[in-house]
Design a protein around this motif. Structure first.
Motif, PDB file in Angstrom:
ATOM      1  N   ARG A  63       1.274  -1.299  -0.148  1.00  0.00           N
ATOM      2  CA  ARG A  63      -0.462   0.065   0.160  1.00  0.00           C
ATOM      3  C   ARG A  63       0.482   1.265   0.262  1.00  0.00           C
ATOM      4  NH1 ARG A  63      -5.584  -0.445  -0.105  1.00  0.00           N
ATOM      5  NH2 ARG A  63      -6.156  -2.075   1.231  1.00  0.00           N
ATOM      6  N   SER A  64       0.725   2.128  -1.177  1.00  0.00           N
ATOM      7  CA  SER A  64       1.303   3.311  -1.234  1.00  0.00           C
ATOM      8  C   SER A  64       3.158   2.518  -0.644  1.00  0.00           C
ATOM      9  CB  SER A  64       1.323   3.906  -0.340  1.00  0.00           C
ATOM     10  OG  SER A  64      -0.546   4.242  -0.466  1.00  0.00           O
ATOM     11  N   GLY A  65       3.450   1.366  -1.567  1.00  0.00           N
ATOM     12  CA  GLY A  65       4.749   1.525  -1.469  1.00  0.00           C
ATOM     13  C   GLY A  65       5.449   0.293  -0.278  1.00  0.00           C
ATOM     14  N   LYS A  66       4.836   0.123   1.196  1.00  0.00           N
ATOM     15  CA  LYS A  66       5.158  -0.432   2.000  1.00  0.00           C
ATOM     16  C   LYS A  66       4.075  -1.447   2.108  1.00  0.00           C
ATOM     17  CE  LYS A  66       4.584   2.245   6.426  1.00  0.00           C
ATOM     18  NZ  LYS A  66       4.470   2.166   7.182  1.00  0.00           N
ATOM     19  N   GLN A  67       4.608  -2.810   2.686  1.00  0.00           N
ATOM     20  CA  GLN A  67       4.896  -3.629   2.091  1.00  0.00           C
ATOM     21  C   GLN A  67       3.735  -4.213   3.641  1.00  0.00           C
ATOM     22  OE1 GLN A  67       7.458  -7.373   2.409  1.00  0.00           O
ATOM     23  NE2 GLN A  67       6.217  -8.719   3.588  1.00  0.00           N
ATOM     24  N   ASP A 126     -13.857 -16.021  -6.168  1.00  0.00           N
ATOM     25  CA  ASP A 126     -13.734 -14.201  -6.559  1.00  0.00           C
ATOM     26  C   ASP A 126     -13.728 -14.246  -4.807  1.00  0.00           C
ATOM     27  OD1 ASP A 126     -16.167 -14.580  -5.306  1.00  0.00           O
ATOM     28  OD2 ASP A 126     -16.869 -14.088  -7.432  1.00  0.00           O
ATOM     29  N   GLN A 127     -13.378 -15.281  -3.912  1.00  0.00           N
ATOM     30  CA  GLN A 127     -13.329 -14.878  -3.290  1.00  0.00           C
ATOM     31  C   GLN A 127     -11.857 -13.840  -2.376  1.00  0.00           C
ATOM     32  OE1 GLN A 127     -14.454 -16.888   0.384  1.00  0.00           O
ATOM     33  NE2 GLN A 127     -12.724 -16.293   2.213  1.00  0.00           N
ATOM     34  N   ARG A 128     -10.952 -12.445  -2.126  1.00  0.00           N
ATOM     35  CA  ARG A 128     -10.295 -11.925  -1.910  1.00  0.00           C
ATOM     36  C   ARG A 128      -9.381 -13.600  -1.471  1.00  0.00           C
ATOM     37  NH1 ARG A 128      -7.470  -8.815   2.157  1.00  0.00           N
ATOM     38  NH2 ARG A 128      -5.787  -7.796   1.430  1.00  0.00           N
ATOM     39  N   LEU A 129      -8.012 -12.943  -1.575  1.00  0.00           N
ATOM     40  CA  LEU A 129      -7.280 -14.035  -0.511  1.00  0.00           C
ATOM     41  C   LEU A 129      -5.806 -13.059   0.024  1.00  0.00           C
ATOM     42  CD1 LEU A 129      -5.612 -16.986  -0.708  1.00  0.00           C
ATOM     43  CD2 LEU A 129      -4.138 -16.695  -2.621  1.00  0.00           C
ATOM     44  N   LEU A 130      -5.431 -12.232  -1.074  1.00  0.00           N
ATOM     45  CA  LEU A 130      -4.527 -11.418  -0.663  1.00  0.00           C
ATOM     46  C   LEU A 130      -4.496 -10.537  -1.924  1.00  0.00           C
ATOM     47  CD1 LEU A 130      -0.968 -12.022   1.408  1.00  0.00           C
ATOM     48  CD2 LEU A 130      -0.573 -10.504  -1.065  1.00  0.00           C
ATOM     49  N   GLY A 131      -4.292  -9.114  -0.820  1.00  0.00           N
ATOM     50  CA  GLY A 131      -4.318  -7.900  -1.956  1.00  0.00           C
ATOM     51  C   GLY A 131      -5.617  -7.983  -3.261  1.00  0.00           C
ATOM     52  N   GLN A 132      -4.565  -7.812  -4.427  1.00  0.00           N
ATOM     53  CA  GLN A 132      -6.182  -8.083  -5.468  1.00  0.00           C
ATOM     54  C   GLN A 132      -6.073  -9.257  -5.887  1.00  0.00           C
ATOM     55  OE1 GLN A 132      -3.133  -6.315  -5.385  1.00  0.00           O
ATOM     56  NE2 GLN A 132      -4.618  -3.715  -5.399  1.00  0.00           N
ATOM     57  N   GLU A 133      -5.505 -10.567  -4.994  1.00  0.00           N
ATOM     58  CA  GLU A 133      -5.126 -12.137  -5.618  1.00  0.00           C
ATOM     59  C   GLU A 133      -6.502 -12.301  -5.293  1.00  0.00           C
ATOM     60  OE1 GLU A 133      -3.633 -13.720  -7.397  1.00  0.00           O
ATOM     61  OE2 GLU A 133      -2.814 -11.797  -8.213  1.00  0.00           O
ATOM     62  N   ALA A 134      -7.195 -12.895  -5.889  1.00  0.00           N
ATOM     63  CA  ALA A 134      -8.429 -13.825  -5.779  1.00  0.00           C
ATOM     64  C   ALA A 134      -7.951 -15.356  -4.962  1.00  0.00           C
ATOM     65  CB  ALA A 134      -9.601 -13.599  -6.500  1.00  0.00           C
ATOM     66  N   ASN A 135      -9.068 -16.186  -4.894  1.00  0.00           N
ATOM     67  CA  ASN A 135      -9.512 -17.198  -4.753  1.00  0.00           C
ATOM     68  C   ASN A 135      -8.504 -18.499  -5.921  1.00  0.00           C
ATOM     69  OD1 ASN A 135      -9.224 -17.437  -1.521  1.00  0.00           O
ATOM     70  ND2 ASN A 135     -11.382 -17.903  -1.232  1.00  0.00           N
ATOM     71  N   GLY A 136      -9.056 -18.107  -6.951  1.00  0.00           N
ATOM     72  CA  GLY A 136      -8.664 -18.074  -7.955  1.00  0.00           C
ATOM     73  C   GLY A 136      -8.398 -17.743  -8.903  1.00  0.00           C
ATOM     74  N   ASP A 137      -7.315 -16.520  -8.642  1.00  0.00           N
ATOM     75  CA  ASP A 137      -5.963 -17.000  -9.204  1.00  0.00           C
ATOM     76  C   ASP A 137      -4.670 -17.153  -9.374  1.00  0.00           C
ATOM     77  OD1 ASP A 137      -7.183 -13.949 -10.088  1.00  0.00           O
ATOM     78  OD2 ASP A 137      -6.730 -13.099  -8.549  1.00  0.00           O
ATOM     79  N   VAL A 138      -4.828 -18.212  -7.782  1.00  0.00           N
ATOM     80  CA  VAL A 138      -3.365 -18.886  -7.919  1.00  0.00           C
ATOM     81  C   VAL A 138      -3.401 -20.423  -7.941  1.00  0.00           C
ATOM     82  CG1 VAL A 138      -2.712 -17.799  -5.698  1.00  0.00           C
ATOM     83  CG2 VAL A 138      -4.726 -19.674  -5.201  1.00  0.00           C
ATOM     84  N   VAL A 139      -4.943 -20.791  -8.600  1.00  0.00           N
ATOM     85  CA  VAL A 139      -5.325 -21.897  -9.170  1.00  0.00           C
ATOM     86  C   VAL A 139      -4.557 -22.159 -10.619  1.00  0.00           C
ATOM     87  CG1 VAL A 139      -6.674 -22.823  -7.770  1.00  0.00           C
ATOM     88  CG2 VAL A 139      -7.756 -21.600  -9.711  1.00  0.00           C
ATOM     89  N   THR A 140      -3.583 -23.018 -11.511  1.00  0.00           N
ATOM     90  CA  THR A 140      -3.641 -23.058 -12.781  1.00  0.00           C
ATOM     91  C   THR A 140      -5.374 -22.526 -13.367  1.00  0.00           C
ATOM     92  OG1 THR A 140      -2.396 -24.355 -12.386  1.00  0.00           O
ATOM     93  CG2 THR A 140      -2.533 -24.237 -14.994  1.00  0.00           C
ATOM     94  N   VAL A 141      -5.195 -22.077 -15.049  1.00  0.00           N
ATOM     95  CA  VAL A 141      -6.747 -21.055 -15.789  1.00  0.00           C
ATOM     96  C   VAL A 141      -5.443 -22.227 -16.508  1.00  0.00           C
ATOM     97  CG1 VAL A 141      -7.873 -20.732 -14.329  1.00  0.00           C
ATOM     98  CG2 VAL A 141      -5.797 -19.564 -15.604  1.00  0.00           C
ATOM     99  N   ASN A 142      -6.923 -22.164 -18.487  1.00  0.00           N
ATOM    100  CA  ASN A 142      -6.514 -22.083 -19.259  1.00  0.00           C
ATOM    101  C   ASN A 142      -7.494 -21.306 -19.462  1.00  0.00           C
ATOM    102  OD1 ASN A 142      -5.675 -23.077 -22.026  1.00  0.00           O
ATOM    103  ND2 ASN A 142      -5.962 -24.859 -22.082  1.00  0.00           N
ATOM    104  N   LEU A 143      -6.574 -20.461 -19.934  1.00  0.00           N
ATOM    105  CA  LEU A 143      -7.383 -18.811 -20.670  1.00  0.00           C
ATOM    106  C   LEU A 143      -7.711 -19.917 -22.103  1.00  0.00           C
ATOM    107  CD1 LEU A 143      -5.587 -15.802 -19.939  1.00  0.00           C
ATOM    108  CD2 LEU A 143      -7.430 -16.866 -18.487  1.00  0.00           C
TER     109      LEU A 143
END
Length: 268
Positions: A63-67, A126-143
């Motif tokens: 956030r604003s450059g700070k972890q 789509d539930q938030r995991l961390l920051g902008q990352e949602a649960n579904g973002d860390v699983v592998t997807v084939n777009l």
């Protein structure tokens, strides 16, 4: 009757020939536009190996450059079939409060397991995991499996290292239910199909976040992006960085990818 060539100016003759000899269309020698779906499939192959593998993911929120937060994950991925979906098991490695927790993506189902109460519950991708990352973002997807691509054209864009890249611009429209993002815009390097940048939109067409694909290194036989920089769609000072490491081929038992096995899972 004789023809007096002297009275027929050369320029008039050339003008007349335009009506006798048709000119080739301008586009006859132009290169055909590439197939958008094939471009998307090629970028998928760059992002994700086609065989079962494991890797580590470190997520850091700024956030604003700070972890302000961070976690570490081990990710086990196994394809269902070539060109199809993936099954993914995620194990939380840090922080201490989350160690041993699991998340499983199998088909359209996403499960969360907490060893503290030994219960697995269905969760939303789509539930938030961390920051902008949602649960579904860390699983592998084939777009290319989940989205239909349209080529919008070519343009120069600035990449995550502030270098100008000539790219194909694709618009991806979701074609399966339960997707986190209704629509995606993606820019692929026109010379090698590497993902450069993507923008993710909600069903109401609100920009949720922008991602940059960075730090390409040789991993499992191909140059792959090992860092994603994700910027919030409303607040550009809210940034999440996901770094991948520890890529390795791995024979992953089918049993690991079953909800009933989560309580018995032990990393080897």
């Amino acid at each position: 009757m004789s023809v007096h060539l002297r009275r027929w100016p050369v320029r008039r003759g050339l003008f007349a020939l335009l009506y006798v000899v048709p000119l080739a269309p301008f586009h006859a020698h132009a290169q055909a536009a590439p197939d958008a779906q094939q471009l998307l499939a090629a970028s998928d192959a760059i992002r994700t190996p086609a065989q079962a593998f494991v890797l580590n993911a470190a997520l850091t929120e700024y956030r604003s450059g700070k972890q302000v937060d961070a976690n570490m994950l081990s990710i086990y991925t196994k394809p269902d079939a070539p060109g199809g979906t993936f099954r993914t098991l995620v194990r939380f490695e840090a922080p201490a409060r989350d160690v041993g927790k699991l998340m499983l993506k199998n088909g359209d189902d996403l499960w969360f397991y907490d060893p503290a109460n030994q219960a697995s519950i269905r969760i939303s991708p789509d539930q938030r995991l961390l920051g902008q990352e949602a649960n579904g973002d860390v699983v592998t997807v084939n777009l290319a499996h989940d989205y239909t691509a349209t080529l919008l054209g070519e343009e120069d864009v600035t990449d995550g290292d502030r270098q100008l890249r000539h790219c194909y611009r694709l618009s991806l429209a979701g074609n399966t239910p339960g997707l986190i993002y209704h629509r995606i815009e993606m820019w692929l390097d026109a010379t090698n199909n590497r993902p450069v940048k993507a923008r993710f939109f909600s069903e109401s067409d609100r920009l949720l976040k922008t991602a940059f694909y960075r730090r390409y290194t040789m991993q499992l036989g191909a140059e792959r992006p090992t860092e994603f920089v994700i910027i919030d769609g409303l607040d550009p000072n809210w940034v999440t960085v996901m770094r991948f490491s520890g890529y390795a081929w791995r024979a992953i038992p089918d049993a690991w990818m079953q909800r009933d096995y989560l309580a018995r899972f032990r990393p080897e």
